[in-house]
Scaffold this motif. Structure first.
Motif, PDB file in Angstrom:
ATOM      1  N   SER A   4       2.083   1.784  -3.513  1.00 24.66           N
ATOM      2  CA  SER A   4       1.064   2.366  -4.391  1.00 24.66           C
ATOM      3  C   SER A   4       0.853   3.846  -4.061  1.00 24.66           C
ATOM      4  O   SER A   4       0.709   4.669  -4.965  1.00 24.66           O
ATOM      5  CB  SER A   4      -0.247   1.582  -4.322  1.00 24.66           C
ATOM      6  OG  SER A   4      -0.866   1.720  -3.074  1.00 24.66           O
ATOM      7  N   GLU A  11      -5.966  -1.833 -10.610  1.00 18.94           N
ATOM      8  CA  GLU A  11      -7.359  -2.046 -10.208  1.00 18.94           C
ATOM      9  C   GLU A  11      -8.106  -0.727 -10.026  1.00 18.94           C
ATOM     10  O   GLU A  11      -9.314  -0.665 -10.262  1.00 18.94           O
ATOM     11  CB  GLU A  11      -7.413  -2.862  -8.916  1.00 18.94           C
ATOM     12  CG  GLU A  11      -6.995  -4.293  -9.092  1.00 18.94           C
ATOM     13  CD  GLU A  11      -6.826  -5.062  -7.787  1.00 18.94           C
ATOM     14  OE1 GLU A  11      -6.913  -4.452  -6.693  1.00 18.94           O
ATOM     15  OE2 GLU A  11      -6.581  -6.277  -7.867  1.00 18.94           O
ATOM     16  N   ASP A  12      -7.391   0.333  -9.635  1.00 13.29           N
ATOM     17  CA  ASP A  12      -8.003   1.654  -9.455  1.00 13.29           C
ATOM     18  C   ASP A  12      -7.973   2.482 -10.745  1.00 13.29           C
ATOM     19  O   ASP A  12      -8.318   3.666 -10.735  1.00 13.29           O
ATOM     20  CB  ASP A  12      -7.280   2.433  -8.349  1.00 13.29           C
ATOM     21  CG  ASP A  12      -7.610   1.922  -6.964  1.00 13.29           C
ATOM     22  OD1 ASP A  12      -8.601   1.185  -6.805  1.00 13.29           O
ATOM     23  OD2 ASP A  12      -6.866   2.265  -6.015  1.00 13.29           O
ATOM     24  N   LYS A  37       2.348  -6.260  -6.084  1.00 12.72           N
ATOM     25  CA  LYS A  37       1.039  -6.110  -5.465  1.00 12.72           C
ATOM     26  C   LYS A  37       0.641  -4.632  -5.382  1.00 12.72           C
ATOM     27  O   LYS A  37      -0.521  -4.275  -5.594  1.00 12.72           O
ATOM     28  CB  LYS A  37       1.052  -6.753  -4.072  1.00 12.72           C
ATOM     29  CG  LYS A  37      -0.299  -7.050  -3.501  1.00 12.72           C
ATOM     30  CD  LYS A  37      -0.173  -7.914  -2.254  1.00 12.72           C
ATOM     31  CE  LYS A  37      -1.527  -8.189  -1.638  1.00 12.72           C
ATOM     32  NZ  LYS A  37      -1.442  -8.977  -0.419  1.00 12.72           N
ATOM     33  N   VAL A  67       0.848  -1.195   0.000  1.00  8.02           N
ATOM     34  CA  VAL A  67       0.000   0.000   0.000  1.00  8.02           C
ATOM     35  C   VAL A  67       0.886   1.248   0.000  1.00  8.02           C
ATOM     36  O   VAL A  67       0.603   2.225  -0.710  1.00  8.02           O
ATOM     37  CB  VAL A  67      -0.977  -0.008   1.195  1.00  8.02           C
ATOM     38  CG1 VAL A  67      -1.713   1.316   1.313  1.00  8.02           C
ATOM     39  CG2 VAL A  67      -1.960  -1.162   1.085  1.00  8.02           C
ATOM     40  N   LEU A 112      -2.647  -2.832  -7.303  1.00  9.24           N
ATOM     41  CA  LEU A 112      -3.652  -1.942  -6.695  1.00  9.24           C
ATOM     42  C   LEU A 112      -3.943  -0.756  -7.609  1.00  9.24           C
ATOM     43  O   LEU A 112      -5.103  -0.356  -7.778  1.00  9.24           O
ATOM     44  CB  LEU A 112      -3.159  -1.403  -5.348  1.00  9.24           C
ATOM     45  CG  LEU A 112      -3.222  -2.294  -4.131  1.00  9.24           C
ATOM     46  CD1 LEU A 112      -2.670  -1.537  -2.916  1.00  9.24           C
ATOM     47  CD2 LEU A 112      -4.636  -2.744  -3.852  1.00  9.24           C
TER      48      LEU A 112
END
Length: 126
Positions: free
Chosen positions: A16, A60-61, A53, A13, A57
């Motif tokens: 990202s 996906e956004d 990963k 996270v 993210l």
């Protein structure tokens, strides 16, 4: 940027969010290639799967898009998507916490708004 391994926020996270910040700063622009998962792994000394990963993210956004065999690129409306996401998630959460704290401290709405305006003016002066 230094990743915080002690943070409650997972490393992927943080990756990202770092890329999002780079897009907001203009370091990555529309249709520009971003770091690969292996480049991110080297840059931050993390596992490539973790870096991957973080990139996933963003795909996906709809902030990044994939070009098969070429890598990940910044989507056309990535800046606006990031701004909207941060307004709707981060900023609203911070405002809620601020309003609740003001309530506990008996700070009325007018005083709170004046405090915000004062801090905003100081920030614009920097």
């Amino acid at each position: 940027m230094i990743l915080d391994s002690d943070s409650s926020k997972p490393i992927y996270v943080q990756i990202s969010e770092w890329i999002e910040a780079e897009i907001l700063r203009g370091h990555f622009t529309t249709d520009q290639k971003v770091y690969s998962q292996y480049q991110l792994a080297d840059k931050f000394n993390i596992n490539p799967a973790t870096a991957g990963k973080g990139l996933t993210l963003l795909v996906e956004d709809n902030i990044l898009y994939k070009k098969r065999g070429l890598g990940m690129f910044v989507a056309e409306d990535a800046r606006e998507r990031i701004k909207n996401k941060r307004k709707n998630q981060t900023l609203k959460k911070l405002i809620f916490e601020l309003v609740m704290e003001a309530k506990y401290l008996d700070v009325d709405e007018g005083e709170l708004i004046e405090m915000i305006k004062s801090i905003k003016r100081k920030g614009e002066g920097q």
